[in-house]
Design a protein around this motif. Sequence first.
Motif, PDB file in Angstrom:
ATOM      1  N   PRO A 219       5.444  58.015  32.725  1.00 13.71           N
ATOM      2  CA  PRO A 219       6.905  57.841  32.788  1.00 13.71           C
ATOM      3  C   PRO A 219       7.361  57.142  34.072  1.00 13.71           C
ATOM      4  N   MET A 220       6.682  57.453  35.195  1.00 14.69           N
ATOM      5  CA  MET A 220       7.082  56.819  36.453  1.00 14.69           C
ATOM      6  C   MET A 220       6.683  55.348  36.455  1.00 14.69           C
ATOM      7  N   LYS A 221       5.525  55.039  35.872  1.00 16.47           N
ATOM      8  CA  LYS A 221       5.120  53.637  35.791  1.00 16.47           C
ATOM      9  C   LYS A 221       6.102  52.850  34.928  1.00 16.47           C
ATOM     10  N   ASP A 222       6.559  53.439  33.843  1.00 20.63           N
ATOM     11  CA  ASP A 222       7.558  52.768  32.997  1.00 20.63           C
ATOM     12  C   ASP A 222       8.836  52.510  33.779  1.00 20.63           C
ATOM     13  N   LEU A 223       9.244  53.493  34.592  1.00 25.83           N
ATOM     14  CA  LEU A 223      10.445  53.323  35.413  1.00 25.83           C
ATOM     15  C   LEU A 223      10.255  52.177  36.408  1.00 25.83           C
ATOM     16  N   ILE A 224       9.139  52.173  37.118  1.00 25.90           N
ATOM     17  CA  ILE A 224       8.902  51.153  38.138  1.00 25.90           C
ATOM     18  C   ILE A 224       8.763  49.774  37.497  1.00 25.90           C
ATOM     19  N   ASP A 225       8.112  49.701  36.335  1.00 21.71           N
ATOM     20  CA  ASP A 225       8.017  48.414  35.636  1.00 21.71           C
ATOM     21  C   ASP A 225       9.405  47.885  35.288  1.00 21.71           C
ATOM     22  N   GLY A 226      10.300  48.792  34.916  1.00 21.17           N
ATOM     23  CA  GLY A 226      11.683  48.398  34.621  1.00 21.17           C
ATOM     24  C   GLY A 226      12.406  47.912  35.866  1.00 21.17           C
ATOM     25  N   ILE A 227      12.143  48.567  36.996  1.00 18.35           N
ATOM     26  CA  ILE A 227      12.735  48.138  38.267  1.00 18.35           C
ATOM     27  C   ILE A 227      12.270  46.727  38.618  1.00 18.35           C
ATOM     28  N   PHE A 228      10.963  46.496  38.483  1.00 20.72           N
ATOM     29  CA  PHE A 228      10.426  45.168  38.791  1.00 20.72           C
ATOM     30  C   PHE A 228      11.051  44.103  37.881  1.00 20.72           C
ATOM     31  N   ARG A 229      11.281  44.470  36.626  1.00 19.84           N
ATOM     32  CA  ARG A 229      11.917  43.523  35.695  1.00 19.84           C
ATOM     33  C   ARG A 229      13.331  43.197  36.169  1.00 19.84           C
ATOM     34  N   TYR A 230      14.076  44.215  36.606  1.00 19.54           N
ATOM     35  CA  TYR A 230      15.423  43.972  37.111  1.00 19.54           C
ATOM     36  C   TYR A 230      15.398  43.061  38.350  1.00 19.54           C
ATOM     37  N   ILE A 231      14.413  43.284  39.233  1.00 17.48           N
ATOM     38  CA  ILE A 231      14.305  42.418  40.412  1.00 17.48           C
ATOM     39  C   ILE A 231      13.994  40.998  39.967  1.00 17.48           C
ATOM     40  N   GLY A 232      13.142  40.854  38.969  1.00 11.80           N
ATOM     41  CA  GLY A 232      12.849  39.538  38.427  1.00 11.80           C
ATOM     42  C   GLY A 232      14.070  38.853  37.847  1.00 11.80           C
ATOM     43  N   ILE A 233      14.898  39.615  37.139  1.00 14.17           N
ATOM     44  CA  ILE A 233      16.128  39.051  36.565  1.00 14.17           C
ATOM     45  C   ILE A 233      17.020  38.492  37.671  1.00 14.17           C
ATOM     46  N   GLY A 234      17.193  39.260  38.737  1.00  8.40           N
ATOM     47  CA  GLY A 234      18.014  38.784  39.853  1.00  8.40           C
ATOM     48  C   GLY A 234      17.432  37.543  40.502  1.00  8.40           C
ATOM     49  N   CYS A 235      16.108  37.508  40.627  1.00  4.40           N
ATOM     50  CA  CYS A 235      15.463  36.343  41.238  1.00  4.40           C
ATOM     51  C   CYS A 235      15.635  35.098  40.372  1.00  4.40           C
ATOM     52  N   VAL A 236      15.529  35.249  39.054  1.00  8.82           N
ATOM     53  CA  VAL A 236      15.761  34.110  38.164  1.00  8.82           C
ATOM     54  C   VAL A 236      17.194  33.612  38.308  1.00  8.82           C
ATOM     55  N   THR A 237      18.142  34.515  38.415  1.00  9.51           N
ATOM     56  CA  THR A 237      19.542  34.122  38.595  1.00  9.51           C
ATOM     57  C   THR A 237      19.711  33.310  39.877  1.00  9.51           C
ATOM     58  N   LEU A 238      19.071  33.731  40.956  1.00  3.28           N
ATOM     59  CA  LEU A 238      19.159  32.995  42.217  1.00  3.28           C
ATOM     60  C   LEU A 238      18.485  31.630  42.113  1.00  3.28           C
ATOM     61  N   ILE A 239      17.351  31.573  41.441  1.00  5.17           N
ATOM     62  CA  ILE A 239      16.653  30.287  41.268  1.00  5.17           C
ATOM     63  C   ILE A 239      17.509  29.334  40.431  1.00  5.17           C
ATOM     64  N   ASN A 240      18.089  29.846  39.350  1.00  5.19           N
ATOM     65  CA  ASN A 240      18.933  28.999  38.502  1.00  5.19           C
ATOM     66  C   ASN A 240      20.195  28.537  39.224  1.00  5.19           C
ATOM     67  N   THR A 241      20.671  29.348  40.163  1.00  2.00           N
ATOM     68  CA  THR A 241      21.915  29.027  40.870  1.00  2.00           C
ATOM     69  C   THR A 241      21.701  28.064  42.030  1.00  2.00           C
ATOM     70  N   PHE A 242      20.649  28.301  42.820  1.00  2.00           N
ATOM     71  CA  PHE A 242      20.491  27.556  44.081  1.00  2.00           C
ATOM     72  C   PHE A 242      19.324  26.573  44.094  1.00  2.00           C
ATOM     73  N   ASP A 243      18.451  26.623  43.097  1.00  2.00           N
ATOM     74  CA  ASP A 243      17.310  25.710  43.032  1.00  2.00           C
ATOM     75  C   ASP A 243      16.522  25.705  44.343  1.00  2.00           C
ATOM     76  N   PRO A 244      16.123  26.896  44.855  1.00  2.00           N
ATOM     77  CA  PRO A 244      15.401  26.929  46.125  1.00  2.00           C
ATOM     78  C   PRO A 244      13.938  26.541  45.943  1.00  2.00           C
ATOM     79  N   GLU A 245      13.303  26.167  47.035  1.00  2.00           N
ATOM     80  CA  GLU A 245      11.863  25.940  46.985  1.00  2.00           C
ATOM     81  C   GLU A 245      11.093  27.236  47.224  1.00  2.00           C
ATOM     82  N   MET A 246      11.815  28.266  47.709  1.00  2.00           N
ATOM     83  CA  MET A 246      11.148  29.510  48.078  1.00  2.00           C
ATOM     84  C   MET A 246      12.124  30.683  48.009  1.00  2.00           C
TER      85      MET A 246
END
Length: 304
Positions: A219-246
Amino acid sequence: MSYAVGIDIGGTKTAIGLIDSSGVILAKTSLPTDLSIKPDEMVDRMAEAVKDLITAQGIQESDLLGIGVGAPGPLNSKTGYIVKPPNLPTWWDFPLVDSLRRHFELPISFENDATAAALAEKWLGAAQDAEHFVFITVSTGIGAGIYTHGKLLTGATGNAGDVGHFVIDASGDQCVCGQHGCWEYLASGTAIARQASALLGREVSSKEAFDLAAAGDVPMKDLIDGIFRYIGIGCVTLINTFDPEMLVIGGGVSQVGAPLFDAVKDYVSQYALNPSGRTTAIVPAALQQDAGLIGAAALVHMPY
């Protein structure tokens, strides 16, 4: 050699350091951020600590280029006001820069703490060779500093990068800002501890949640995997918005290391819109414990 004072104001402590033009911290100290006293009184304590620090190093105030201050937002870097940070409720609408000027006849630079940390990563950290990057801190909350076209993007009042309040899941519970399903509410260290505690029916820290997941608690691994997915979603939003190299990720949650970075890279590789965005470099911050201090001093030492 030239010198600057860096002041990093947090909800529980204020770090103060003397930093030279090569980024070396010559001396540092910290004070509890005492919310039981008036902000002006806290500034008096900060000023006294600064003067003690430079005196102990045999440096005169006239030897300083200036004072750099990083603080949580919302703030107004143009007027020098702390505006409405949730973790500094007794400081709302406080003229911080003017209060400091009661003690010093020096230039004072003032920016959001995540913005200052981004400048530190450009100066001495993971983004030294990047002209387009976003620094993300995932800790008690989530914030970002944006560096593009060779300079910081600070916004009209210094609050650009308040990405913790991107809405990631509008069906989620209410954040302190009033919206529902904010990135910070779902994926910060505070969010991890809250959700893990609810899952186990006892107080759980974010570190313990990560440790349990790594040990195979399903159950904790499922929770953490979900957290990582949310962090990924935010990172994709930033990449789509600012087109950074890093993207540079720091803060306490980043200390989990490879499991986080591998999951975020995998998510970005699938969902960033631009094919080149799917290969955006995603790296850990090089400056951790002293990033706030170095960033505050960088506001003086570096053009931005």
